[in-house]
Design a protein around this motif. Structure first.
Motif, PDB file in Angstrom:
ATOM      1  N   VAL A 193     -50.026  52.580  24.138  1.00  0.00           N
ATOM      2  CA  VAL A 193     -50.904  51.454  23.828  1.00  0.00           C
ATOM      3  C   VAL A 193     -51.209  51.476  22.345  1.00  0.00           C
ATOM      4  O   VAL A 193     -51.540  52.526  21.773  1.00  0.00           O
ATOM      5  N   LEU A 194     -51.095  50.291  21.705  1.00  0.00           N
ATOM      6  CA  LEU A 194     -51.410  50.145  20.293  1.00  0.00           C
ATOM      7  C   LEU A 194     -52.609  49.217  20.160  1.00  0.00           C
ATOM      8  O   LEU A 194     -52.579  48.073  20.618  1.00  0.00           O
ATOM      9  N   GLY A 195     -53.684  49.723  19.555  1.00  0.00           N
ATOM     10  CA  GLY A 195     -54.860  48.906  19.314  1.00  0.00           C
ATOM     11  C   GLY A 195     -54.876  48.412  17.886  1.00  0.00           C
ATOM     12  O   GLY A 195     -54.681  49.181  16.942  1.00  0.00           O
ATOM     13  N   LEU A 196     -55.099  47.106  17.717  1.00  0.00           N
ATOM     14  CA  LEU A 196     -55.186  46.496  16.396  1.00  0.00           C
ATOM     15  C   LEU A 196     -56.583  45.918  16.204  1.00  0.00           C
ATOM     16  O   LEU A 196     -57.113  45.256  17.096  1.00  0.00           O
ATOM     17  N   GLU A 197     -57.151  46.148  15.044  1.00  0.00           N
ATOM     18  CA  GLU A 197     -58.559  45.819  14.802  1.00  0.00           C
ATOM     19  C   GLU A 197     -58.810  45.748  13.300  1.00  0.00           C
ATOM     20  O   GLU A 197     -58.248  46.531  12.539  1.00  0.00           O
ATOM     21  N   GLN A 198     -59.643  44.801  12.879  1.00  0.00           N
ATOM     22  CA  GLN A 198     -59.898  44.629  11.455  1.00  0.00           C
ATOM     23  C   GLN A 198     -60.891  45.641  10.903  1.00  0.00           C
ATOM     24  O   GLN A 198     -60.758  46.093   9.767  1.00  0.00           O
ATOM     25  N   ASN A 199     -61.877  46.009  11.684  1.00  0.00           N
ATOM     26  CA  ASN A 199     -62.967  46.834  11.159  1.00  0.00           C
ATOM     27  C   ASN A 199     -62.574  48.304  11.114  1.00  0.00           C
ATOM     28  O   ASN A 199     -62.218  48.912  12.119  1.00  0.00           O
ATOM     29  N   ALA A 200     -62.666  48.895   9.928  1.00  0.00           N
ATOM     30  CA  ALA A 200     -62.220  50.275   9.741  1.00  0.00           C
ATOM     31  C   ALA A 200     -63.060  51.264  10.537  1.00  0.00           C
ATOM     32  O   ALA A 200     -62.531  52.251  11.083  1.00  0.00           O
ATOM     33  N   SER A 201     -64.378  51.044  10.618  1.00  0.00           N
ATOM     34  CA  SER A 201     -65.220  51.981  11.361  1.00  0.00           C
ATOM     35  C   SER A 201     -64.923  51.920  12.853  1.00  0.00           C
ATOM     36  O   SER A 201     -65.021  52.935  13.553  1.00  0.00           O
ATOM     37  N   ALA A 202     -64.533  50.743  13.353  1.00  0.00           N
ATOM     38  CA  ALA A 202     -64.152  50.643  14.762  1.00  0.00           C
ATOM     39  C   ALA A 202     -62.874  51.416  15.037  1.00  0.00           C
ATOM     40  O   ALA A 202     -62.736  52.059  16.082  1.00  0.00           O
ATOM     41  N   ILE A 203     -61.933  51.351  14.102  1.00  0.00           N
ATOM     42  CA  ILE A 203     -60.701  52.134  14.257  1.00  0.00           C
ATOM     43  C   ILE A 203     -61.027  53.626  14.314  1.00  0.00           C
ATOM     44  O   ILE A 203     -60.481  54.380  15.139  1.00  0.00           O
ATOM     45  N   ALA A 204     -61.953  54.069  13.463  1.00  0.00           N
ATOM     46  CA  ALA A 204     -62.365  55.469  13.493  1.00  0.00           C
ATOM     47  C   ALA A 204     -63.004  55.815  14.834  1.00  0.00           C
ATOM     48  O   ALA A 204     -62.767  56.898  15.391  1.00  0.00           O
ATOM     49  N   ASP A 205     -63.806  54.909  15.380  1.00  0.00           N
ATOM     50  CA  ASP A 205     -64.418  55.130  16.693  1.00  0.00           C
ATOM     51  C   ASP A 205     -63.365  55.250  17.780  1.00  0.00           C
ATOM     52  O   ASP A 205     -63.445  56.100  18.666  1.00  0.00           O
ATOM     53  N   ALA A 206     -62.378  54.355  17.730  1.00  0.00           N
ATOM     54  CA  ALA A 206     -61.316  54.374  18.740  1.00  0.00           C
ATOM     55  C   ALA A 206     -60.560  55.700  18.702  1.00  0.00           C
ATOM     56  O   ALA A 206     -60.262  56.304  19.751  1.00  0.00           O
ATOM     57  N   GLU A 207     -60.251  56.157  17.513  1.00  0.00           N
ATOM     58  CA  GLU A 207     -59.534  57.428  17.390  1.00  0.00           C
ATOM     59  C   GLU A 207     -60.387  58.593  17.878  1.00  0.00           C
ATOM     60  O   GLU A 207     -59.888  59.513  18.537  1.00  0.00           O
TER      61      GLU A 207
END
Length: 511
Positions: A385-399
Motif C-alpha cells: 500500500v502506498l499512501g500519498l499526502e500533502q502534509n509532511a507531519s501527517a506523513i511522519a505520523d503515518a510512518e
C-alpha cells in the motif's frame, strides 16, 4: 505523535472533514441552498402550516409553500420548497418563515401539529438547546434510511448517475457514548464563566454543559472540574472581538482500547502567572481522575474559533493515547486527527475492505492518506500500500503508526494531489501500477487535477470514501465518462447528526 493520526490529510489538515462539529454548531440545510443577499421578504416572520415530506441534506425537513398566506396579497411562491429546521418527515407543523429566496424558503418549527411516525423521545436533556445531535428526535433506523436516500438523490440530481448496486447501509455500532473526542468552548468570566457547547441558532452563545450522553461519562466529570477550577483561579474566556482573555477550548479524547482519557486546554498566549495556574490545574486533574493519563496546555494566538493548537506549552503525563481498529494500533496525540467514532470507523474501514475485494498481491494507493488510517487497515489484505499526502507531519505520523504496528508493506510519500501531475512521476519501486486506489478527500471533494489523472489512467478499482454526498455526486458525474458507478453503501458514522458518510466503488467502463 502529532497531527492527523489516522484520518485524512490535505493541505490544511481540516480535522473536521470526517467529524461533525463537537462544539454544537449546526450546519445549514445543505449544499445548493445558500443564503440570499436580497432584501428582506415581506413573508419573513409569517406562520405557515406545512406537511413535511422529506429530509434534506443538512437535516432540515422539507415542505411546500401553501397557495395562500394570510395577510399576503398577490403571493406567487406556492409550491416552492421550504426547509424547516427541526421538522421531521411525516409531520404536520406550523412553521415561522425566517428567510424567503427566489426558489426556496427557510423556516423554523413553531408548533408540531401532527408528530412524525418516525419521531422518538430525545435522550439528552440539552436537546433543542444544543446545536449538535440535531436528529436525536428521529428513530435511528430512520436516520440511516434517510441518509441513504439523500446520497442516492444527490448522485442522481447533481451527478446524473445511478449506482449499479446499492448495498445495505451500515448502521452505527453504538447510539450513545460513542464519541472519542469532544471540543468544549469557554465563554464569560468570573462566576459567569461557561464551559460547554454552542446553543442552536443563538449567534455563538455557549451554554454550560451538564451532561453529554454521546461521550464517555468520565469526560463529563472532567468538564465540571475544569469549569470549577477556572472559575476559582479567576481565568476568563477569550473574546475574539476584543482579543482579550485566555480560555478558548477544552478538548477531551478517549481511547476505547485503553479506556483512558487525554485532556488539552487551548488558550490564548498565556502570561507566566496564567501558565502556572493552568499547570496546577492540570496536576490536580491527573491526581483526581486516574483514567486521565495526560494533560496538555496548548496556545492559539489567531482571533478565530478553531480548536487547533499553534504550539504546545506544557505536557503532563502521557502525551498520547493508544487506540486500535481490529488489530491495527494507532498512537493519538492531543493534536492528532482520528475518526471521532472508534467503533464506527472500524465498521467503515471493514466495509471499505470488503468492497475493495483485494488480493494478497494487489498494489493499492491511499490518496489523501493523512496519518495512514486506511492504508494501515488495508495492509493486511493487500500486497503493498502506498499512501500519498500533502502534509509532511501527517506523513511522519503515518510512518510512526506503521512502525508502532510493525507493518512493513506500507510506504508513504508526500504529494500535492492537485494540478495536472497529481501523482508524482517518481514513486517507490513496485508502486507504479496500482490495482486499486482509495480516495478519501476533504468535504470539497477531489481536486480537478486528480480527476483528470484518474480518467487518463483508469484503474481497475477506484474506491471513494465520502463525507459529503454533494461533492461525491459532482465527482461521480465528472468520472462517468471513464468509470461506471458499480456500487454505493451508506455508513452511519455520526448518528443523531445530519452527516451522511458513503462508500462508492467505481470500475472502468467496458470498451
Amino acid at each position: 505523535m502529532s497531527r492527523n493520526s489516522t484520518g485524512r490529510g490535505g493541505g490544511r489538515h481540516k480535522s473536521g472533514r470526517h467529524s461533525h462539529s463537537t462544539t454544537g454548531r449546526s450546519p445549514r440545510h445543505g449544499t445548493g441552498h445558500r443564503t440570499s443577499t436580497a432584501e428582506a421578504s415581506p413573508l419573513a416572520g409569517k406562520l405557515v402550516e406545512l406537511d413535511i415530506d422529506s429530509l434534506a441534506l443538512g437535516g432540515a425537513g422539507v415542505g411546500r409553500m401553501p397557495e395562500i398566506i394570510d395577510g399576503v396579497e398577490d403571493f406567487t411562491g406556492a409550491g416552492m420548497a421550504v426547509f424547516v429546521a427541526g421538522a421531521l418527515p411525516g409531520s404536520h407543523v406550523r412553521a415561522r418563515l425566517t428567510q424567503v429566496h427566489r426558489r426556496h424558503a427557510e423556516a423554523v418549527v413553531g408548533e408540531v401539529l401532527t408528530p412524525s411516525p418516525e419521531a422518538v423521545t430525545p435522550f439528552c436533556p440539552h436537546f433543542g438547546v444544543c446545536g449538535g445531535c440535531s436528529l436525536q428526535h428521529l428513530a435511528p433506523e430512520s436516520q440511516l434510511a434517510w441518509k441513504q436516500r439523500q446520497i442516492l438523490d444527490a448522485l442522481k440530481r447533481i451527478g446524473k448517475v445511478e449506482p449499479k448496486t446499492v448495498l445495505p447501509p451500515v448502521a452505527a455500532p453504538m447510539s450513545q457514548r460513542f464519541r472519542n473526542k469532544m471540543e468544549f468552548a469557554f465563554q464569560g468570566a468570573g462566576d459567569g464563566l461557561r464551559l460547554g457547547l454552542y446553543e442552536a441558532g443563538a449567534g455563538g452563545r455557549v451554554f454550560d454543559l451538564a451532561t453529554c450522553p454521546i461521550f464517555p461519562e468520565a469526560g463529563e466529570q472532567i468538564v465540571h472540574a475544569v469549569r470549577a477550577a477556572c472559575r476559582q483561579a479567576g481565568l476568563t474566556a477569550y473574546d475574539r472581538a476584543r482579543r482579550e482573555g485566555l480560555l478558548r477550548h477544552l478538548v477531551l479524547r478517549h481511547s476505547v482500547h485503553q479506556d483512558a482519557l487525554l485532556a488539552q486546554l487551548i488558550t490564548a498566549p498565556a502570561t507566566e502567572a496564567q501558565g502556572r495556574a493552568v499547570q496546577v490545574m492540570g496536576q490536580e486533574l491527573l491526581e483526581r481522575f486516574p483514567r486521565l493519563t495526560g494533560f496538555a496546555h496548548s496556545e492559539r494566538g489567531r482571533a478565530d474559533g478553531l480548536s487547533q493548537a499553534e504550539r504546545t506549552r506544557l505536557t503532563l503525563g502521557s502525551p498520547t493515547l493508544i487506540e486500535t481498529l481490529e488489530d491495527v494500533r494507532y498512537a493519538i496525540s492531543a493534536d492528532a486527527f482520528f475518526q471521532t467514532c472508534t467503533k464506527g470507523a472500524e465498521a467503515l474501514y471493514a466495509a471499505l475492505r470488503e468492497l475493495a475485494d483485494l488480493a494478497p498481491t494487489d498494489t493499492v494507493y491511499d490518496l489523501y492518506c493523512g496519518g495512514g488510517g486506511i492504508a494501515l487497515f488495508l495492509a493486511g489484505a493487500a500486497g503493498r500500500v502506498l499512501g500519498l499526502e500533502q502534509n509532511a507531519s501527517a506523513i511522519a505520523d503515518a510512518e510512526a503508526n506503521a512502525a508502532l504496528g510493525g507493518i512493513e508493506n506500507c510506504r508513504f510519500v508526500r504529494a500535492d494531489l492537485s494540478g495536472r501531475e497529481a501523482i508524482p512521476t517518481r514513486l517507490p519501486v513496485g508502486f507504479d501500477k496500482p490495482d486499486a486506489a482509495v480516495v478519501d478527500p476533504p468535504r470539497e471533494g477531489l481536486d480537478a487535477g486528480l480527476v483528470e489523472w484518474l480518467m487518463e489512467k483508469p484503474l481497475p478499482r477506484l474506491l471513494y470514501v465520502s463525507c459529503n454526498p454533494a461533492t461525491l455526486a459532482r465527482d461521480a458525474g465528472l468520472l462517468s465518462g471513464t468509470y461506471e458507478l458499480a456500487a454505493v453503501r451508506a455508513v452511519d458514522l455520526f448518528p443523531h447528526t445530519a452527516h451522511a458518510e458513503c462508500l462508492a466503488l467505481f470500475t472502468p467502463l467496458a470498451t
